[in-house]
Design a protein around this motif. Structure first.
Motif, PDB file in Angstrom:
ATOM      1  N   GLY A  66       7.063   5.732 -19.369  1.00 60.43           N
ATOM      2  CA  GLY A  66       8.092   5.315 -18.425  1.00 60.43           C
ATOM      3  C   GLY A  66       7.813   5.716 -16.991  1.00 60.43           C
ATOM      4  N   THR A  67       6.894   6.658 -16.790  1.00 66.80           N
ATOM      5  CA  THR A  67       6.556   7.095 -15.433  1.00 66.80           C
ATOM      6  C   THR A  67       5.264   6.456 -14.917  1.00 66.80           C
ATOM      7  OG1 THR A  67       5.308   9.020 -16.225  1.00 66.80           O
ATOM      8  CG2 THR A  67       7.659   9.326 -15.816  1.00 66.80           C
ATOM      9  N   ILE A  68       4.473   5.866 -15.797  1.00 66.95           N
ATOM     10  CA  ILE A  68       3.169   5.317 -15.400  1.00 66.95           C
ATOM     11  C   ILE A  68       3.261   4.276 -14.285  1.00 66.95           C
ATOM     12  CG2 ILE A  68       1.252   3.866 -16.214  1.00 66.95           C
ATOM     13  CD1 ILE A  68       1.310   5.454 -18.833  1.00 66.95           C
ATOM     14  N   PRO A  69       4.188   3.308 -14.336  1.00 66.85           N
ATOM     15  CA  PRO A  69       4.228   2.305 -13.258  1.00 66.85           C
ATOM     16  C   PRO A  69       4.385   2.887 -11.865  1.00 66.85           C
ATOM     17  CG  PRO A  69       5.503   1.539 -15.125  1.00 66.85           C
ATOM     18  CD  PRO A  69       5.147   2.974 -15.420  1.00 66.85           C
ATOM     19  N   ASP A  70       5.064   4.038 -11.748  1.00 69.31           N
ATOM     20  CA  ASP A  70       5.301   4.617 -10.429  1.00 69.31           C
ATOM     21  C   ASP A  70       4.097   5.363  -9.865  1.00 69.31           C
ATOM     22  OD1 ASP A  70       7.813   3.652  -9.943  1.00 69.31           O
ATOM     23  OD2 ASP A  70       8.856   5.385 -10.784  1.00 69.31           O
ATOM     24  N   LEU A  71       3.001   5.391 -10.605  1.00 67.14           N
ATOM     25  CA  LEU A  71       1.788   6.017 -10.080  1.00 67.14           C
ATOM     26  C   LEU A  71       1.231   5.235  -8.895  1.00 67.14           C
ATOM     27  CD1 LEU A  71      -0.029   7.105 -13.377  1.00 67.14           C
ATOM     28  CD2 LEU A  71       1.354   8.504 -11.832  1.00 67.14           C
ATOM     29  N   ASP A  72       1.771   4.032  -8.673  1.00 61.76           N
ATOM     30  CA  ASP A  72       1.293   3.249  -7.527  1.00 61.76           C
ATOM     31  C   ASP A  72       1.652   3.895  -6.189  1.00 61.76           C
ATOM     32  OD1 ASP A  72       4.004   2.798  -7.355  1.00 61.76           O
ATOM     33  OD2 ASP A  72       3.900   0.637  -7.647  1.00 61.76           O
ATOM     34  N   ILE A  73       2.530   4.904  -6.211  1.00 61.57           N
ATOM     35  CA  ILE A  73       2.900   5.573  -4.959  1.00 61.57           C
ATOM     36  C   ILE A  73       1.710   6.324  -4.351  1.00 61.57           C
ATOM     37  CG2 ILE A  73       5.326   5.807  -5.595  1.00 61.57           C
ATOM     38  CD1 ILE A  73       4.750   8.752  -6.234  1.00 61.57           C
ATOM     39  N   PHE A  74       0.722   6.639  -5.175  1.00 58.58           N
ATOM     40  CA  PHE A  74      -0.441   7.364  -4.666  1.00 58.58           C
ATOM     41  C   PHE A  74      -1.292   6.493  -3.742  1.00 58.58           C
ATOM     42  CE2 PHE A  74       0.519   9.862  -8.520  1.00 58.58           C
ATOM     43  CZ  PHE A  74       0.618  11.120  -7.930  1.00 58.58           C
ATOM     44  N   SER A  75      -1.006   5.194  -3.722  1.00 56.38           N
ATOM     45  CA  SER A  75      -1.748   4.305  -2.834  1.00 56.38           C
ATOM     46  C   SER A  75      -1.529   4.679  -1.375  1.00 56.38           C
ATOM     47  CB  SER A  75      -1.336   2.847  -3.062  1.00 56.38           C
ATOM     48  OG  SER A  75       0.037   2.667  -2.737  1.00 56.38           O
ATOM     49  N   SER A  76      -0.389   5.327  -1.076  1.00 59.68           N
ATOM     50  CA  SER A  76      -0.087   5.697   0.303  1.00 59.68           C
ATOM     51  C   SER A  76      -1.073   6.713   0.861  1.00 59.68           C
ATOM     52  CB  SER A  76       1.340   6.258   0.404  1.00 59.68           C
ATOM     53  OG  SER A  76       1.469   7.428  -0.383  1.00 59.68           O
ATOM     54  N   TYR A  77      -1.782   7.422  -0.034  1.00 63.92           N
ATOM     55  CA  TYR A  77      -2.766   8.402   0.407  1.00 63.92           C
ATOM     56  C   TYR A  77      -4.122   7.767   0.728  1.00 63.92           C
ATOM     57  CZ  TYR A  77       0.586  11.790  -1.440  1.00 63.92           C
ATOM     58  OH  TYR A  77       1.722  12.527  -1.690  1.00 63.92           O
ATOM     59  N   PHE A  78      -4.296   6.517   0.341  1.00 68.41           N
ATOM     60  CA  PHE A  78      -5.608   5.888   0.479  1.00 68.41           C
ATOM     61  C   PHE A  78      -5.600   4.628   1.356  1.00 68.41           C
ATOM     62  CE2 PHE A  78      -5.287   7.939  -3.698  1.00 68.41           C
ATOM     63  CZ  PHE A  78      -6.307   8.883  -3.590  1.00 68.41           C
ATOM     64  N   THR A  79      -4.427   4.229   1.813  1.00 70.40           N
ATOM     65  CA  THR A  79      -4.357   2.999   2.603  1.00 70.40           C
ATOM     66  C   THR A  79      -3.293   3.129   3.683  1.00 70.40           C
ATOM     67  OG1 THR A  79      -4.175   0.586   2.451  1.00 70.40           O
ATOM     68  CG2 THR A  79      -2.666   1.883   1.095  1.00 70.40           C
ATOM     69  N   ASP A  80      -3.145   2.092   4.505  1.00 71.11           N
ATOM     70  CA  ASP A  80      -2.171   2.132   5.586  1.00 71.11           C
ATOM     71  C   ASP A  80      -0.759   1.887   5.065  1.00 71.11           C
ATOM     72  OD1 ASP A  80      -1.429  -0.991   6.325  1.00 71.11           O
ATOM     73  OD2 ASP A  80      -3.409  -0.759   5.446  1.00 71.11           O
ATOM     74  N   THR A  81       0.232   2.115   5.922  1.00 71.22           N
ATOM     75  CA  THR A  81       1.638   2.026   5.531  1.00 71.22           C
ATOM     76  C   THR A  81       2.012   0.651   5.000  1.00 71.22           C
ATOM     77  OG1 THR A  81       2.259   3.711   7.164  1.00 71.22           O
ATOM     78  CG2 THR A  81       4.012   2.265   6.357  1.00 71.22           C
ATOM     79  N   VAL A  82       1.599  -0.392   5.702  1.00 73.45           N
ATOM     80  CA  VAL A  82       1.972  -1.750   5.309  1.00 73.45           C
ATOM     81  C   VAL A  82       1.382  -2.097   3.942  1.00 73.45           C
ATOM     82  CG1 VAL A  82       1.838  -4.192   5.912  1.00 73.45           C
ATOM     83  CG2 VAL A  82       2.199  -2.484   7.701  1.00 73.45           C
ATOM     84  N   SER A  83       0.110  -1.786   3.741  1.00 70.38           N
ATOM     85  CA  SER A  83      -0.538  -2.078   2.456  1.00 70.38           C
ATOM     86  C   SER A  83       0.115  -1.290   1.327  1.00 70.38           C
ATOM     87  CB  SER A  83      -2.032  -1.747   2.530  1.00 70.38           C
ATOM     88  OG  SER A  83      -2.679  -2.556   3.484  1.00 70.38           O
ATOM     89  N   ALA A  84       0.466  -0.024   1.592  1.00 69.78           N
ATOM     90  CA  ALA A  84       1.120   0.798   0.575  1.00 69.78           C
ATOM     91  C   ALA A  84       2.473   0.213   0.182  1.00 69.78           C
ATOM     92  CB  ALA A  84       1.287   2.228   1.086  1.00 69.78           C
ATOM     93  N   LEU A  85       3.211  -0.307   1.167  1.00 73.22           N
ATOM     94  CA  LEU A  85       4.504  -0.932   0.887  1.00 73.22           C
ATOM     95  C   LEU A  85       4.330  -2.190   0.043  1.00 73.22           C
ATOM     96  CD1 LEU A  85       6.267  -0.543   4.349  1.00 73.22           C
ATOM     97  CD2 LEU A  85       6.837   0.669   2.238  1.00 73.22           C
ATOM     98  N   GLU A  86       3.264  -2.930   0.306  1.00 71.31           N
ATOM     99  CA  GLU A  86       2.992  -4.141  -0.472  1.00 71.31           C
ATOM    100  C   GLU A  86       2.603  -3.803  -1.906  1.00 71.31           C
ATOM    101  OE1 GLU A  86       1.346  -7.255   2.936  1.00 71.31           O
ATOM    102  OE2 GLU A  86      -0.017  -5.774   2.070  1.00 71.31           O
ATOM    103  N   ILE A  87       1.858  -2.705  -2.074  1.00 71.54           N
ATOM    104  CA  ILE A  87       1.390  -2.308  -3.405  1.00 71.54           C
ATOM    105  C   ILE A  87       2.526  -1.745  -4.249  1.00 71.54           C
ATOM    106  CG2 ILE A  87      -0.072  -0.635  -4.621  1.00 71.54           C
ATOM    107  CD1 ILE A  87      -2.078  -0.933  -2.276  1.00 71.54           C
ATOM    108  N   HIS A  88       3.437  -0.998  -3.603  1.00 80.56           N
ATOM    109  CA  HIS A  88       4.506  -0.342  -4.355  1.00 80.56           C
ATOM    110  C   HIS A  88       5.360  -1.361  -5.106  1.00 80.56           C
ATOM    111  CE1 HIS A  88       7.370   2.563  -5.625  1.00 80.56           C
ATOM    112  NE2 HIS A  88       8.332   2.162  -4.818  1.00 80.56           N
TER     113      HIS A  88
END
Length: 332
Positions: A34-56
């Motif tokens: 149930g927590t696995i899908p939210d691992l996409d939040i780690f994208s914010s550490y590797f990309t810019d703000t806009v891209s991270a918002l799109e990925i989340h």
């Protein structure tokens, strides 16, 4: 939804799928899934703000992701657990993975449930943290923990938690419809000519609702509680889209506008431009407040590259908001 809620949901779904066969381990693996899908939040550490918002809440919150990874996770777990049924494990992971984004689809941010399609499903009927949804669900899940694997009472408690949470989720649609009706009546009575309107519950409850109303040159924000006795009041916020100037042509700005579905204002402070995402409201109920929950400073480097930097929030604002929400919830 918040992590605790997704853990509780995942654990309950895991119990429903494999609880009779593997006992409490079904809840454990359900909570993990149930927590696995939210691992996409780690994208914010590797990309810019806009891209991270799109990925989340994108790929990892899709049906495709659930179908693709459920058998992989199921196979991996079956390699070391004594219960070797790959199909059983796969079903557990599938249902725990897919119910996560389905629940998130009821929030304001929504989910890209049908990825790779770009549209996000967002019913906006429940806030990301809602004690009325989570706490009863959690109580029944705790009761399940203390029951033997094959007892009818264990199944009963788990089913009750799932039924109550699902019923409340359905109820939020009716509450949203009632709030919508009140906002529409208020706009008509106040003779406000508007282009569009969206409503959502205020933080932590479904008694107090807010509305964003788009007019030609400005947005209106209003609140309505089911305990109100006085007419709805709307605060006006100029769009100020013209302040973007030539920046409106920049690809990253266009992407940001698409992310916020066009619900944004631009403010200027000390020669700095700020992008305000209106969908998530303000950190204050005071008139003419400008401290939006999601506010980004727009910066441009020497090469003309645009970046968005989220402004730092003041914890005191959040504390004051909780107090103000409680007062406003009880009626105007």
């Amino acid at each position: 939804m918040d992590s605790l809620t997704q853990i509780v949901l995942g654990a309950a779904v895991g119990e429903a799928v494999l609880g009779r066969k593997i006992g409490n381990k079904a809840m454990l693996y359900g909570a993990i899934a149930g927590t696995i899908p939210d691992l996409d939040i780690f994208s914010s550490y590797f990309t810019d703000t806009v891209s991270a918002l799109e990925i989340h809440r994108g790929f990892t919150h899709s049906i495709f992701f659930s179908i693709l990874f459920a058998p992989i996770f199921g196979w991996l777990v079956s390699r070391y657990e004594t219960y070797k049924d790959v199909k059983g494990w796969s079903w557990l992971f599938f249902w725990c993975l897919v119910t996560h984004p389905i629940l998130d689809a009821h929030t304001t941010w929504g989910t890209q449930l049908f990825w790779p399609l770009e549209s996000r499903l967002a019913f906006k009927t429940i806030f990301v943290i809602d004690p009325l949804y989570t706490l009863p669900f959690l109580v029944f899940l705790i009761l399940v923990l203390f029951q033997k694997r094959n007892t009818p009472r264990r199944r009963f408690y788990n089913n009750m938690g799932l039924i109550l949470s699902s019923s409340y989720l359905l109820l939020t649609f009716a509450l949203k419809g009632m709030a919508n009706n009140q906002f529409e009546k208020a706009l008509i009575k106040q003779q406000i000519d508007y282009v569009d309107m969206e409503t959502k519950p205020a933080p932590f409850n479904t008694i107090l609702w807010s509305a964003n109303v788009e007019t030609k040159d400005q947005y209106l924000i209003g609140y309505y509680s089911f305990l109100d006795k006085n007419p709805i009041h709307f605060e006006a916020y100029p769009k100020n889209h013209n302040l973007l100037g030539d920046l409106i042509q920049k690809k990253k700005v266009q992407r940001m506008i698409q992310i916020s579905k066009g619900w944004y204002t631009i403010t200027e402070k000390e020669d700095r431009l700020y992008y305000n995402d209106l969908r998530f409201g303000l950190l204050s109920l005071k008139p003419n407040a400008q401290n939006f929950v999601f506010q980004y400073e727009i910066k441009t480097d020497k090469q003309g590259e645009v970046t968005f930097t989220e402004t730092i929030k003041n914890p005191d604002d959040a504390k004051q908001l909780l107090k103000d929400l409680w007062i406003r919830l009880k009626g105007n």
